[in-house]
Design a protein around this motif. Structure first.
Motif, short mmCIF file in Angstrom:
data_model
loop_
_atom_site.label_atom_id
_atom_site.label_comp_id
_atom_site.label_asym_id
_atom_site.label_seq_id
_atom_site.Cartn_x
_atom_site.Cartn_y
_atom_site.Cartn_z
N ALA A 274 -14.17 8.01 -33.32
CA ALA A 274 -13.70 6.98 -34.33
C ALA A 274 -14.60 6.87 -35.37
CB ALA A 274 -13.17 5.99 -33.65
N ALA A 275 -16.04 6.62 -35.02
CA ALA A 275 -17.02 6.20 -36.14
C ALA A 275 -17.25 7.55 -36.92
CB ALA A 275 -18.40 5.78 -35.23
N ILE A 276 -17.35 8.82 -36.15
CA ILE A 276 -17.48 9.99 -36.80
C ILE A 276 -16.47 10.12 -37.75
CG2 ILE A 276 -17.89 12.42 -36.36
CD1 ILE A 276 -19.04 11.64 -33.58
N ALA A 277 -15.15 10.22 -37.45
CA ALA A 277 -14.16 10.43 -38.26
C ALA A 277 -14.09 9.36 -39.72
CB ALA A 277 -12.70 10.09 -37.61
N GLU A 278 -14.69 8.05 -39.15
CA GLU A 278 -14.70 7.24 -40.43
C GLU A 278 -15.76 7.52 -41.37
OE1 GLU A 278 -15.51 2.33 -41.17
OE2 GLU A 278 -15.66 3.09 -39.37
N LEU A 279 -17.13 8.02 -40.97
CA LEU A 279 -18.00 8.52 -41.98
C LEU A 279 -17.62 9.80 -42.47
CD1 LEU A 279 -20.78 8.22 -42.69
CD2 LEU A 279 -21.67 9.36 -40.73
N ALA A 280 -16.96 10.83 -41.97
CA ALA A 280 -16.27 11.75 -42.36
C ALA A 280 -15.59 11.41 -43.91
CB ALA A 280 -15.39 12.57 -41.55
N GLY A 281 -14.75 10.53 -43.55
CA GLY A 281 -13.89 10.01 -44.83
C GLY A 281 -14.86 9.37 -45.72
N GLU A 282 -16.14 8.60 -45.34
CA GLU A 282 -16.55 7.95 -46.62
C GLU A 282 -17.43 9.07 -47.16
OE1 GLU A 282 -19.22 5.54 -44.30
OE2 GLU A 282 -17.70 4.12 -43.41
N LEU A 283 -17.88 10.08 -46.40
CA LEU A 283 -18.76 11.14 -46.94
C LEU A 283 -17.98 12.25 -47.81
CD1 LEU A 283 -21.44 11.81 -44.33
CD2 LEU A 283 -21.63 10.42 -46.24
N ARG A 284 -16.42 12.12 -47.59
CA ARG A 284 -15.78 13.41 -47.86
C ARG A 284 -16.12 14.79 -47.38
NH1 ARG A 284 -12.17 11.92 -51.78
NH2 ARG A 284 -11.18 13.63 -51.06
N LEU A 285 -16.66 14.60 -46.17
CA LEU A 285 -16.96 15.66 -45.30
C LEU A 285 -16.25 15.93 -44.46
CD1 LEU A 285 -19.54 17.45 -44.95
CD2 LEU A 285 -20.30 15.75 -43.32
N TRP A 286 -15.56 17.34 -44.12
CA TRP A 286 -14.79 17.88 -42.94
C TRP A 286 -15.76 17.92 -42.13
CZ3 TRP A 286 -9.62 19.75 -42.78
CH2 TRP A 286 -8.89 19.75 -44.02
N THR A 287 -15.51 17.71 -40.72
CA THR A 287 -16.40 17.41 -39.64
C THR A 287 -15.61 18.26 -38.48
OG1 THR A 287 -17.46 15.65 -40.53
CG2 THR A 287 -17.67 16.41 -38.22
N VAL A 288 -16.32 19.22 -37.74
CA VAL A 288 -15.82 19.95 -36.42
C VAL A 288 -16.66 19.19 -35.41
CG1 VAL A 288 -15.10 22.10 -35.64
CG2 VAL A 288 -14.67 21.77 -38.14
N ILE A 289 -16.11 18.86 -34.42
CA ILE A 289 -16.91 18.23 -33.42
C ILE A 289 -16.14 18.37 -32.02
CG2 ILE A 289 -15.71 15.96 -33.68
CD1 ILE A 289 -19.45 16.14 -32.99
N ALA A 290 -17.02 18.71 -30.87
CA ALA A 290 -16.42 18.89 -29.79
C ALA A 290 -16.56 17.75 -28.82
CB ALA A 290 -17.31 20.03 -29.14
N ALA A 291 -15.55 17.85 -27.99
CA ALA A 291 -15.33 16.70 -27.13
C ALA A 291 -14.11 17.20 -25.97
CB ALA A 291 -14.93 15.13 -27.69
N PRO A 292 -14.29 16.68 -24.93
CA PRO A 292 -13.06 16.87 -23.83
C PRO A 292 -11.94 15.75 -24.48
CG PRO A 292 -14.98 15.94 -22.66
CD PRO A 292 -15.32 15.82 -24.16
N HIS A 293 -10.69 16.39 -24.45
CA HIS A 293 -9.47 15.72 -24.80
C HIS A 293 -8.59 15.31 -23.57
CE1 HIS A 293 -6.00 14.75 -27.35
NE2 HIS A 293 -5.27 15.52 -26.58
N ARG A 294 -8.55 14.12 -23.14
CA ARG A 294 -7.93 13.82 -22.02
C ARG A 294 -6.42 14.07 -22.01
NH1 ARG A 294 -9.09 7.59 -19.80
NH2 ARG A 294 -9.04 7.84 -17.70
N LEU A 295 -6.00 14.43 -21.00
CA LEU A 295 -4.40 14.57 -20.72
C LEU A 295 -3.93 13.75 -19.62
CD1 LEU A 295 -4.46 18.62 -20.63
CD2 LEU A 295 -4.01 17.15 -22.51
N THR A 296 -2.72 13.84 -19.44
CA THR A 296 -2.02 12.84 -18.56
C THR A 296 -2.35 13.28 -17.13
OG1 THR A 296 -0.06 12.51 -20.04
CG2 THR A 296 0.28 11.73 -17.83
N ALA A 297 -2.72 12.47 -16.25
CA ALA A 297 -2.99 12.66 -14.88
C ALA A 297 -1.87 13.09 -14.35
CB ALA A 297 -3.49 11.28 -14.36
N PRO A 298 -1.98 14.00 -13.21
CA PRO A 298 -3.22 14.98 -12.49
C PRO A 298 -3.69 15.77 -13.44
CG PRO A 298 -1.59 15.51 -11.43
CD PRO A 298 -0.70 14.66 -12.46
#
Length: 338
Positions: free
Chosen positions: A129-153
């Motif tokens: 969320a902080a990275i997304a907020e800074l992307a908006g402040e800087l007007r900088l498209w940002t491509v960042i990797a992270a796990p994306h949680r799905l519904t268990a199991p």
């Protein structure tokens, strides 16, 4: 060779006279009919890309490590913006690449099914969320990797998030070609390619070990992508660099390779031009860094690859697909006399 140099000189002269780019001027020297026959490849606009190399942290339980990684990413985003970049591309594991043994229910001595409750999801979401907020402040498209949680199991996806210059989530790419360990214990595979556009330049996303699959790069070429963003952690000396060059040259598009600092000595992050040559690479010393390049047609060799090689290859493939083969028995007879 002399004729080729004279031809280039004529193209440069027109570009200087009219203010056109090299590729735009080049199109005036191609016959229209031939251009139509080779059609299908778009002419990209221009955008400045910053590709990063960052340290990879592997402990999914380390909340402070996640916060430190987020601070490093944001520092590089500010640097990218200061250097005029419109899009910043980060490696796999830029926030955390959870180690298979630290997630394993059978660990830390053996690999087994992952216990994703050990991953600090709340801290990871806060950093994104902080990275997304800074992307908006800087007007900088940002491509960042992270796990994306799905519904268990269901296990999570291994993903690339695409954040716009307004700070919003535009789309997400989920790794499709998982390694045996990822597929068996860690992640759920993705389903489809993902493309997005920044300032007229079209990007595609790949992740992890997908550099080993040329069909994925060919898929993006068919989707009119100008640049493929590949984020990875797993590299072998020499292999990813050579493969990135080959994929770029084979498809006549740019390839941005983002790798962690741990591999900088043998495979630093960088961008390959459509002719297969490196445009820029991060330092090999292993520090967090950026390589910043302009994805446009300013380089003559790259321009010719985009304007000439790519359309010709499409035309050749289309001809084969259309079945333009002679109805001649001698064509089918493999044992026909000379």
């Amino acid at each position: 060779m002399t004729a080729h140099r004279n031809f280039k000189r004529q193209v440069r002269a027109r570009a200087a006279k009219t203010g056109e780019s090299y590729t735009a001027a080049l199109r005036h020297f191609r016959p229209e009919s031939a251009g139509e026959a080779r059609s299908g490849a778009r002419q990209p606009a221009a955008v400045r890309l910053a590709v990063a190399q960052t340290p990879v942290r592997e402990d999914p339980r380390d909340a402070e490590g996640l916060r430190a990684a987020g601070r490093e990413v944001r520092a590089l985003m500010r640097e990218a913006s200061a250097r005029g970049a419109r899009i910043a591309h980060f490696p796999e594991g830029a926030l955390c690449f959870p180690h298979k043994l630290l997630l394993s229910v059978d660990g830390p001595e053996a690999v087994g099914p992952a216990d994703w409750d050990r991953y600090r999801w709340e801290e990871a979401r806060a950093e994104l969320a902080a990275i997304a907020e800074l992307a908006g402040e800087l007007r900088l498209w940002t491509v960042i990797a992270a796990p994306h949680r799905l519904t268990a199991p269901n296990r999570p996806h291994n993903s690339l998030y695409v954040l716009s210059d307004r700070g919003g989530l535009v789309t997400r790419y989920d790794e499709r070609m998982l390694s045996n360990t990822k597929a068996s214990y860690l992640y759920s595979p993705g389903r489809a390619p993902v493309a997005f556009e920044v300032d007229g330049v079209r990007f595609g996303c790949l992740l992890g070990m997908e550099i080993h699959y040329p069909e994925l790069f060919a898929e993006y070429e068919a989707l009119d992508v100008d640049c493929v963003l590949l984020s990875t952690t797993g590299v072998r000396p020499g292999s990813p660099a050579a493969q990135a060059q080959g994929h770029a040259a084979n498809n006549a598009f740019w390839v941005s390779l983002a790798v962690p600092t741990q591999h900088a000595a043998t495979a630093p992050s960088g961008v390959v031009a459509p002719n297969g040559e490196w445009l820029a690479r991060c330092p090999a010393e292993g520090e967090p860094a950026l390589a910043v390049v302009d994805l446009d047609d300013g380089d003559e060799a790259a321009a010719e690859a985009v304007a000439h090689a790519r359309p010709w290859r499409r035309a050749a493939r289309a001809g084969l697909a259309a079945g333009q083969r002679p109805a001649d028995p001698r064509s089918e007879d493999r044992g026909a006399a000379f």
